[in-house]
Design a protein around this motif. Structure first.
Motif, PDB file in Angstrom:
ATOM      1  N   THR A  29       0.851  -1.194   0.000  1.00 42.93           N
ATOM      2  CA  THR A  29       0.000   0.000   0.000  1.00 42.93           C
ATOM      3  C   THR A  29       0.885   1.241   0.000  1.00 42.93           C
ATOM      4  N   VAL A  30       0.620   2.154  -0.933  1.00 43.20           N
ATOM      5  CA  VAL A  30       1.364   3.416  -0.983  1.00 43.20           C
ATOM      6  C   VAL A  30       0.402   4.544  -0.616  1.00 43.20           C
ATOM      7  N   ILE A  31       0.803   5.337   0.361  1.00 46.01           N
ATOM      8  CA  ILE A  31      -0.082   6.414   0.834  1.00 46.01           C
ATOM      9  C   ILE A  31       0.473   7.778   0.435  1.00 46.01           C
ATOM     10  N   SER A  32      -0.362   8.586  -0.212  1.00 47.30           N
ATOM     11  CA  SER A  32       0.001   9.985  -0.443  1.00 47.30           C
ATOM     12  C   SER A  32      -1.233  10.758  -0.856  1.00 47.30           C
ATOM     13  N   GLU A  33      -1.263  12.000  -0.463  1.00 46.28           N
ATOM     14  CA  GLU A  33      -2.427  12.817  -0.803  1.00 46.28           C
ATOM     15  C   GLU A  33      -2.073  13.845  -1.874  1.00 46.28           C
ATOM     16  N   GLU A  34      -0.800  13.962  -2.182  1.00 46.35           N
ATOM     17  CA  GLU A  34      -0.380  15.035  -3.083  1.00 46.35           C
ATOM     18  C   GLU A  34      -0.963  14.865  -4.483  1.00 46.35           C
ATOM     19  N   SER A  35      -0.881  13.659  -5.004  1.00 51.24           N
ATOM     20  CA  SER A  35      -1.364  13.427  -6.365  1.00 51.24           C
ATOM     21  C   SER A  35      -1.870  11.989  -6.426  1.00 51.24           C
ATOM     22  N   PRO A  36      -2.869  11.730  -7.262  1.00 52.02           N
ATOM     23  CA  PRO A  36      -3.392  10.362  -7.331  1.00 52.02           C
ATOM     24  C   PRO A  36      -2.344   9.362  -7.797  1.00 52.02           C
ATOM     25  N   PHE A  37      -1.459   9.787  -8.713  1.00 47.33           N
ATOM     26  CA  PHE A  37      -0.457   8.876  -9.256  1.00 47.33           C
ATOM     27  C   PHE A  37       0.924   9.491  -9.132  1.00 47.33           C
ATOM     28  N   PHE A  38       1.918   8.649  -9.195  1.00 47.79           N
ATOM     29  CA  PHE A  38       3.312   9.080  -9.173  1.00 47.79           C
ATOM     30  C   PHE A  38       3.596  10.029 -10.338  1.00 47.79           C
ATOM     31  N   PHE A  39       4.251  11.145 -10.051  1.00 49.53           N
ATOM     32  CA  PHE A  39       4.647  12.052 -11.128  1.00 49.53           C
ATOM     33  C   PHE A  39       6.074  12.530 -10.857  1.00 49.53           C
ATOM     34  N   SER A  40       6.687  13.156 -11.861  1.00 44.85           N
ATOM     35  CA  SER A  40       8.055  13.644 -11.693  1.00 44.85           C
ATOM     36  C   SER A  40       8.046  15.098 -11.266  1.00 44.85           C
ATOM     37  N   ARG A  41       8.452  15.281 -10.030  1.00 35.65           N
ATOM     38  CA  ARG A  41       8.532  16.620  -9.465  1.00 35.65           C
ATOM     39  C   ARG A  41       9.475  17.491 -10.298  1.00 35.65           C
ATOM     40  N   THR A  42      10.487  16.856 -10.836  1.00 33.68           N
ATOM     41  CA  THR A  42      11.506  17.580 -11.601  1.00 33.68           C
ATOM     42  C   THR A  42      10.929  18.248 -12.855  1.00 33.68           C
ATOM     43  N   ALA A  43       9.716  17.861 -13.230  1.00 34.12           N
ATOM     44  CA  ALA A  43       9.150  18.400 -14.473  1.00 34.12           C
ATOM     45  C   ALA A  43       8.092  19.454 -14.216  1.00 34.12           C
ATOM     46  N   LEU A  44       7.922  19.855 -12.953  1.00 38.55           N
ATOM     47  CA  LEU A  44       6.861  20.838 -12.659  1.00 38.55           C
ATOM     48  C   LEU A  44       7.034  22.089 -13.507  1.00 38.55           C
ATOM     49  N   MET A  45       8.277  22.517 -13.694  1.00 43.57           N
ATOM     50  CA  MET A  45       8.505  23.764 -14.439  1.00 43.57           C
ATOM     51  C   MET A  45       8.002  23.654 -15.883  1.00 43.57           C
ATOM     52  N   TYR A  46       8.153  22.468 -16.456  1.00 40.92           N
ATOM     53  CA  TYR A  46       7.774  22.303 -17.858  1.00 40.92           C
ATOM     54  C   TYR A  46       6.258  22.327 -18.036  1.00 40.92           C
ATOM     55  N   VAL A  47       5.556  21.929 -16.992  1.00 44.35           N
ATOM     56  CA  VAL A  47       4.096  22.004 -17.049  1.00 44.35           C
ATOM     57  C   VAL A  47       3.670  23.471 -17.026  1.00 44.35           C
ATOM     58  N   PHE A  48       4.304  24.235 -16.148  1.00 45.77           N
ATOM     59  CA  PHE A  48       3.955  25.649 -16.034  1.00 45.77           C
ATOM     60  C   PHE A  48       4.264  26.408 -17.317  1.00 45.77           C
ATOM     61  N   MET A  49       5.371  26.056 -17.960  1.00 50.02           N
ATOM     62  CA  MET A  49       5.777  26.790 -19.160  1.00 50.02           C
ATOM     63  C   MET A  49       5.084  26.301 -20.419  1.00 50.02           C
ATOM     64  N   GLY A  50       4.259  25.266 -20.272  1.00 50.04           N
ATOM     65  CA  GLY A  50       3.496  24.791 -21.425  1.00 50.04           C
ATOM     66  C   GLY A  50       4.263  23.842 -22.331  1.00 50.04           C
ATOM     67  N   HIS A  51       5.386  23.277 -21.843  1.00 53.27           N
ATOM     68  CA  HIS A  51       6.096  22.285 -22.640  1.00 53.27           C
ATOM     69  C   HIS A  51       5.390  20.933 -22.552  1.00 53.27           C
ATOM     70  N   MET A  52       4.757  20.712 -21.397  1.00 58.34           N
ATOM     71  CA  MET A  52       4.094  19.433 -21.174  1.00 58.34           C
ATOM     72  C   MET A  52       2.797  19.660 -20.424  1.00 58.34           C
ATOM     73  N   LYS A  53       1.924  18.664 -20.492  1.00 58.08           N
ATOM     74  CA  LYS A  53       0.752  18.680 -19.626  1.00 58.08           C
ATOM     75  C   LYS A  53       1.098  17.876 -18.378  1.00 58.08           C
ATOM     76  N   PHE A  54       0.332  18.072 -17.342  1.00 57.66           N
ATOM     77  CA  PHE A  54       0.681  17.376 -16.106  1.00 57.66           C
ATOM     78  C   PHE A  54       0.758  15.866 -16.316  1.00 57.66           C
TER      79      PHE A  54
END
Ligand SMILES: Cc1cc2nc3c(=O)[nH]c(=O)nc-3n(C[C@H](O)[C@H](O)[C@H](O)COP(=O)(O)OP(=O)(O)OC[C@H]3O[C@@H](n4cnc5c(N)ncnc54)[C@H](O)[C@@H]3O)c2cc1C
Ligand code: SF4
Ligand code: SF4
Lengths: 430, 449
Positions: A29-54
């Motif tokens: 069992t993996v517990i976290s409330e931050e996001s439903p699925f595992f994501f790459s924190r390192t890519a947050l900037m690219y989502v903001f700049m419109g290079h990628m979608k979340f």
């Protein structure tokens, strides 16, 4: 069948879960409330700049977890009770475990500045920080970023992409100078200014002022300047996110204390990733390592141990990488901001591009200890081997081309570098 | 060092855009029956305006930004993120292809000996210059196609000007289209105008050129004088020897992203849409069924055609070869798939739908690339931070990150070697390489001692 509970669905927790699943059929069992699925924190900037979608930051498809029978629990752990072998969740439920892995990562530092909890003051770590910024950026004309590290420069690039004016307050006399030697640090200063960022060195934040409505109005610096702004980005480092472990009996300091097997003082409880603090760090590494790949390696290691093959943490030779606007940076082995007693340095810098190479080698043994490189890609495998095998500096200079990892047809600088090296050693001899 | 400007559309950019809009407008009004006195002049003005206008726009836009990856706002822009503009563009493009293939008279193609009108007539002077004949819809299409690859190729070079692999590759793409696919064939067509048509683009090999072995095409080559014979021999060597040979040494990229016309359009005009490719495992499954299915289909059809050619029969097992074999393939795969879906759907499905799901040439080279080729994409040890830029921008929908984060080489049949994954990677993880066969597949590096 054992029940393995993992707190945190970041790279370390998820790597542990995946690797345990590869080895056996225990309940996970993996517990976290931050996001439903595992994501790459390192890519947050690219989502903001419109290079990628979340969704692009998620390395696995959404049905991966169910297929692999890894239960994801959207919740937060409030308390751990090692005596009962249970964790208490925010939703009120509690969960029994046989093995517990703490992989809760970090949180952004705040150093008790007046006004630090005002609306418009934020860090950049969690998905929620990105969401906050996405809501607010349209009303921001000027932002002040406090702290000159890797996340600070990413935040600056993000804001610039929206045409927001940026001021950066950096405590040191030059950017990231605690880590980068003077020449590289100066080069990044220049790069920052080229992007029209108002870079204020030797400057600290004193206070954040309230507009009267609970929002940021301005900040005051240690040089007694008041700067009007609508956003204050606090990027002065991160600390392990472990407040919920106080009084649990699990020994903590700045992070959760672990031995080389990533075991805490309590049986069947492990800590990995950003939140772990090694009692006996090896290879010149820091007790707390806040980088992506160390979390991954710790996740793999703990999975081995839990599946019956007790393994110690062996991250090998240090390496890291980053990108400053368009300039890539890689490092292998140790390059300190100031060379140690026994260390000699060779430094090459391109005249008209943001490219440089620094080789650190032992003064007596002449063997390579580390490399810092900007604007050129180097092969991890080759430098790792050279450092392990203690290749001497002449060998490294002569074979630099085998370590080059730039795309085909890129301009090569090895000849120029060798030339400069040969000249400098001749000077040394004379 | 450049003085970095904020992202704004300034005077020069507006001028450039207006100029290319003017060029397009000239083309567009002919479609609605507007006729000009001097088609030669108007055509020159139109094509030049598009070329110069777009170039001005691109130069001004990219030179004021530092050299590096330019993907800001791609997923916010309605045109490039399947928004309203994207859909409108897709409908217009698809419509254009439908008309081009099946209703060319709406473009002004003169039928049954009638003179050309509208858009096609506008191109008469240029066609006349080459071959002494009036234009056809294919001549118009070829001219516009070449113009687009050239113009947007220049834009692409400016956009990726920090990356010499991209610069050199794109120069070759432009040259291949301009000379090999357009100028030389047209000029030779003119010199050889007494002979019937056969394909004169020296890199247009079977099975991409699906009609190469059709009886009329074989006949036209056989009766096409010594030039025809050269093309016949070259075409056979091309697919039997040159293709496997080069694919072994360089991977299929030597064709798909360096010289191919379909690939050339995808790399230049399709660049703003490359990230729209479907990365799911499901799409990968569909891809394998479709593309190898089509390769099998064209192989079988070609065998039937050859049987017919050598036996002198126009039927196979009682079925008419044209009606039941070659025509349906040409209609469904040659036209509907490669043109209408392949290019029309750029703004919805991404730029390489045809190359990924349909092209039999790609399938053929893909098998070689997967099993016996020196080409691979190498991963740089443990440097991957799983950010996902590579997978997002892979036009072939390859989940590059899935390999990179494990430190594994990427060896995939579909990879066209465009090099964009390597370009967008912020940590210097990926490198396209040709090297030894051994150790090519699987894990390459372990950071632990
Ligand atoms: C903007 C940014 C850029 C970065 N770039 C790089 C880079 O380029 N290279 C690099 O090496 N590193 C980079 N890092 C650092 C890297 O992302 C971290 O080292 C890594 O994510 C740590 O992984 P982790 O699994 O230990 O923790 P995390 O990723 O922080 O995951 C921990 C999870 O646990 C959850 N959690 C916390 N407490 C609880 C609780 N009580 N109950 C339930 N769940 C809880 C958290 O919400 C979080 O989801 C970057 C970090 C940031 C923020
Ligand atoms: S894997 Fe890389 S080189 Fe291959 S097609 Fe995808 S983006 Fe291009
Ligand atoms: S772009 Fe580079 S760092 Fe990001 S996932 Fe791909 S290989 Fe890894």
């Amino acid at each position: 069948m054992k029940h393995i509970v993992i707190i945190g669905n970041g790279i370390s927790g998820i790597t542990a879960a995946r690797n345990i699943r590869k080895k056996n059929d225990n309940r996970i069992t993996v517990i976290s409330e931050e996001s439903p699925f595992f994501f790459s924190r390192t890519a947050l900037m690219y989502v903001f700049m419109g290079h990628m979608k979340f969704e692009h930051t998620q390395p696995y498809e959404n049905d991966f977890w169910e297929k692999n029978k890894i239960d994801l629990l959207h919740d937060t752990v409030l308390k751990v009770d090692p005596n009962q072998k249970s964790v208490l969740l925010k939703t009120g439920k509690s969960l029994q475990y046989d093995d517990l892995i703490i992989a809760t990562g970090s949180k952004s530092n705040k150093f008790g500045w007046p006004g630090q909890d005002l609306d418009g003051v934020q860090g950049l770590y969690h998905k929620q920080d990105l969401e906050k910024l996405t809501k607010s950026y349209k009303t921001i004309k000027r932002a002040v970023i406090v702290g000159g590290g890797l996340i600070g420069i990413e935040l600056a690039e993000m804001l610039l992409s929206k045409n927001i004016e940026v001021t950066m307050l950096v405590r040191e006399k030059s950017f990231w100078n605690g880590v980068l030697p003077n020449e590289e640090s100066a080069m990044i200063n220049e790069l920052i200014k080229l992007h029209h960022i108002d870079l204020q060195l030797n400057t600290e934040l004193i206070e954040i002022k309230d507009s009267g409505t609970g929002k940021v109005k301005s900040i005051v610096t240690s040089k007694n300047e008041e700067i009007e702004c609508q956003l204050v980005g606090l990027t002065v480092g991160v600390t392990p996110n472990i407040d919920f472990l106080k009084d649990s009996g699990i020994e903590i300091e700045r992070g959760v204390l672990v031995n080389e097997f990533l075991e805490t003082n309590v049986a069947n409880v492990y800590a990995i990733g950003d939140c772990a603090q090694h009692r006996t760090p090896t290879g010149g590494r820091k007790p707390i390592e806040q980088v992506w790949y160390t979390g991954r390696i710790m996740g793999e290691t703990v999975a081995n141990s839990i599946c019956g093959n007790r393994s110690d943490y062996q991250p090998g030779i240090w390496f890291n990488s980053a990108k400053f606007f368009d300039v890539e940076y890689q490092t292998y082995g140790w390059v300190w901001a100031k060379p140690k007693e026994n260390e000699a340095t060779f430094f090459w810098k391109s005249k008209n591009e943001f490219k440089s190479l620094r080789l650190i080698y032992d003064k007596i043994g002449n063997h390579i200890l580390g490399v810092n490189v900007f604007g050129i890609r180097l092969r991890h495998e080759v430098f790792d081997q050279w450092i392990q095998e203690k290749k001497n500096i002449e060998y490294v200079i002569d074979n630099l081309k085998t370590a080059n990892f730039d795309p085909e047809f890129f301009k090569h600088h090895e000849a120029e570098i060798k030339n400069q090296f040969d000249k400098s050693t001749v000077c040394n001899l004379i | 060092m450049v003085d970095i400007q904020p992202y704004k559309t300034g005077f020069l950019q507006k001028l450039g855009l207006s100029l290319s809009a003017l060029g397009l407008l000239i083309l567009a009004v002919t479609l609605f029956g507007v006729e000009f006195e001097n088609n030669g002049l108007l055509l020159t003005v139109s094509l030049l305006s598009i070329f110069v206008g777009t170039s001005i726009y691109a130069i001004k836009t990219y030179i004021s930004l530092p050299a590096g990856i330019k993907n800001h706002g791609i997923w916010f822009n309605s045109l490039t993120s399947k928004g309203l503009l994207g859909w409108i563009t897709a409908v217009i493009l698809t419509g254009f292809y439908v008309v081009l293939y099946w209703f060319p008279e709406y473009l002004g193609q003169g039928v049954k000996g009638a003179a050309n009108t509208n858009l096609i007539a506008l191109f008469n002077p240029l066609s006349d210059l080459f071959t002494g004949k009036p234009a056809t819809q294919w001549f118009v299409y070829g001219t516009l196609y070449t113009l687009i690859i050239t113009t947007l190729g220049i834009k692409f070079i400016l956009k990726y000007r920090h990356n010499r692999y991209q610069i050199i590759r794109t120069i070759v793409v432009i040259i291949a289209q301009l000379f090999l696919a357009y100028l030389i064939p047209n000029i030779m067509e003119g010199l050889n105008s007494d002979k019937a048509y056969f394909a004169m683009d020296i890199k247009y090999f079977w099975p991409l050129n699906y009609y190469f072995f059709n009886d009329w095409h074989l006949n036209n080559m056989v009766h096409g004088g010594s030039l025809g014979m050269v093309y016949l021999v070259w075409g056979i060597i091309g697919f039997l020897v040159i293709t496997p040979f080069l694919t072994y040494y360089f991977g299929k990229r030597w064709y798909c992203s360096w010289v191919c016309g379909c690939g050339g359009l995808a790399e230049t005009a399709g660049d703003p849409f490359r990230h729209l490719s479907d990365k799911s495992v499901r799409a990968w499954k569909i891809e394998r069924y479709l593309i190898y299915g089509i390769l099998l289909l064209i192989t079988l059809i070609t065998l039937v055609v050859l049987y017919g050619y050598f036996s002198g029969s126009s039927t196979f097992l009682g079925l008419d070869i044209y009606t039941y074999f070659t025509h349906p393939y040409g209609f469904l795969i040659g036209a509907a798939f490669s043109g209408v879906v392949g290019v029309g759907f750029y703004p919805i499905l991404g730029s390489r739908v045809w190359c990924r799901f349909g092209c039999p040439m790609a399938a053929y080279m893909g098998i070689i690339q997967r099993f016996k080729s020196r080409f691979r994409i190498t991963t740089n040890g443990g440097q991957c931070i799983s950010c996902g830029n590579c997978s997002t921008y892979c036009e072939m929908g390859i989940d590059v990150r899935a390999y990179a984060q494990k430190g594994e080489n990427i060896v995939r049949a579909s990879c066209v070697g465009c090099g964009i994954c390597s370009a967008v990677c912020p940590r210097g993880v990926l490198k396209l390489e040709n090297g030894k066969l051994e150790g090519r597949i699987g894990k390459t590096f372990s950071y632990k001692k």
